[in-house]
Design an enzyme around this catalytic site. Structure first.
Site, PDB file in Angstrom:
ATOM      1  N   GLU A  51       6.165  -5.851  -0.514  1.00  0.00           N
ATOM      2  CA  GLU A  51       5.596  -4.760  -2.424  1.00  0.00           C
ATOM      3  C   GLU A  51       6.368  -3.804  -2.590  1.00  0.00           C
ATOM      4  OE1 GLU A  51       1.774  -4.105  -4.603  1.00  0.00           O
ATOM      5  OE2 GLU A  51       1.618  -6.016  -3.347  1.00  0.00           O
ATOM      6  N   GLU A 126      -2.412   3.783   3.401  1.00  0.00           N
ATOM      7  CA  GLU A 126      -2.982   3.309   2.559  1.00  0.00           C
ATOM      8  C   GLU A 126      -4.103   1.726   3.396  1.00  0.00           C
ATOM      9  OE1 GLU A 126      -2.104  -1.548  -0.439  1.00  0.00           O
ATOM     10  OE2 GLU A 126      -1.128   0.113  -0.141  1.00  0.00           O
TER      11      GLU A 126
END
Length: 417
Positions: A51, A126
């Site tokens: 992604e 993240e």
């Protein structure tokens, strides 16, 4: 019912067009049928990593966001266990820009060493920020691993551990791209102030020449039925104890899923729900409590989660949660309660239909499930479910041998002593 035209290109790409001339905007929504369920142990997190890679530029588009912003557009994406979804909003007169951008990164994504390493660092950061350094951030890692022993649902979309992301090789990355990012694994929905025939011609122009993937999909392991309750206690530097209790339930298209969805609507949806009224407002144990089902393609989970008031333990919380749920199972569901949750479902469907993007996403999502018509079929089926069917499902799936419990405890918990 959402109106649409459905086309399938020679290379296998599904194209759906939803005309809505009430505004001058258009959306492009493309789903790739790949999520964390398509990964293997040791190489987890690849779907989510991709992604990020998909915004790193392609052969003819060095800056995806920059090219889109120049025509007044904006974009985003998300990955879950089953799909990766990319969406664009822009003025309808510029819709062909979306075709150019999406086709270029489907065919020739920039997988240079620099892009690979840049996005690797972003995803690792993240992972740390959202899952390791957040209070309770690793709860779903622990719960999924407890619930699943064979199926890839045993790790979250971000991946099982940072070491997996650090270990992705260029060969892993290119192989994943070639297998999953192909027209025969994609569904494109274009919605808004557009013409179906024009959109079909654009699709043929920009996507038609892209060859399908010839790679065979990997077989996904089947999870065996759970035979006994599983429990795990985990201590961390968190303010209070939290309880996570999960039960295995059918997958999205399987019999019993919609009944389970209604069970959690009754028990945990909104301020008037049973869990809110009986556990949060009328006890000093729960600070919050809710219930939901994971609408995954393969058999998923019904999850009850609640945070404790300070000084209260997850173990005592489980005891009173079980009492309330058992009372629900043994008490006939009133017609008023059933009507209320079905009205909530209708209101949610109506709300979703207002936004053009929601309509496009639903068409794409249900097409990858099997047919865009499943959106309406599922809703119609849900509204016909009886109270007895809901109770029968609760008795079948909410039982201790089908339960996995995570006691996520504060290091300051009195029970540690």
């Amino acid at each position: 019912m959402i109106n649409y035209e459905h086309f399938i290109l020679d290379n296998g790409l599904h194209l759906l067009v939803h005309e809505d001339h009430s505004s001058k905007m258009a959306v492009s929504n493309i789903i790739y049928k790949v999520g964390s369920r398509n990964e293997i142990a040791g190489k987890t997190g690849l779907a989510h990593y991709f992604e990020h890679l998909m915004f790193g530029g392609s052969k003819n588009v060095p800056s995806f966001d920059g090219a889109l912003e120049r025509v007044g557009g904006e974009c985003n994406a998300f990955t879950n266990t089953d799909i990766t979804n990319y969406f664009i909003t822009l003025p309808a007169t510029n819709i062909e820009t979306a075709f150019w951008l999406e086709s270029d990164r489907m065919l020739q994504l920039n997988l240079s060493k620099k892009t690979i390493e840049t996005q690797r660092k972003v995803v690792i950061e993240e992972f740390k920020q959202r899952y390791l350094n957040q209070p309770y951030g690793d709860a779903m890692h622990l719960l999924r691993k407890l619930c699943y022993k064979s199926h890839p649902y045993q790790w979250p979309t971000i991946g099982a551990e940072i070491a997996d992301i650090e270990g992705f090789t260029e060969k892993d990355i290119r192989s994943f791209y070639q297998q999953h990012y192909a027209p025969n694994n994609a569904i494109l929905v274009v919605a808004g102030d557009v013409d179906s025939e024009d959109i079909l011609e654009m699709a043929k122009k920009w996507f038609g020449p892209i060859p399908p993937s010839g790679k065979k999909a990997k077989t996904i392991p089947v999870e065996c039925a759970q035979q006994a309750k599983r429990a795990q206690t985990h201590f961390a530097d968190v303010p209070t104890d939290t309880l996570y209790k999960a039960y295995h339930v059918p997958g999205r298209l399987q019999e019993g899923y919609l009944e389970c969805d209604l069970i959690t609507d009754i028990l945990g949806f909104g301020r008037s729900s049973l869990l809110e009224q009986k556990l949060v407002k009328n006890t000093d144990v729960f600070a919050s409590c809710n219930a939901y089902v994971l609408g995954s393609i393969d058999p998923g989970l019904m999850i009850f989660t609640g945070k404790m008031e300070k000084g209260k333990t997850a173990e005592e919380a489980e005891k009173i949660l079980d009492e309330v749920v058992q009372e629900f199972i043994e008490t006939p569901i009133s017609s008023e309660t059933l009507e209320k949750v079905k009205n909530q479902a209708e209101a949610m469907k109506t709300y979703e239909s207002i936004q053009l993007m929601n309509r496009a996403m639903n068409l794409a999502y249900y097409t990858q499930l099997g047919s865009p018509d499943l959106y309406q079929i599922e809703y119609d089926k849900k509204t016909k479910i009886t109270a007895d069917q809901i109770t029968a499902a609760a008795k079948k799936f909410i039982c201790e041998e089908n339960a996995s419990v995570l006691y996520y405890k504060s290091n300051n918990s009195e029970s540690q002593a």
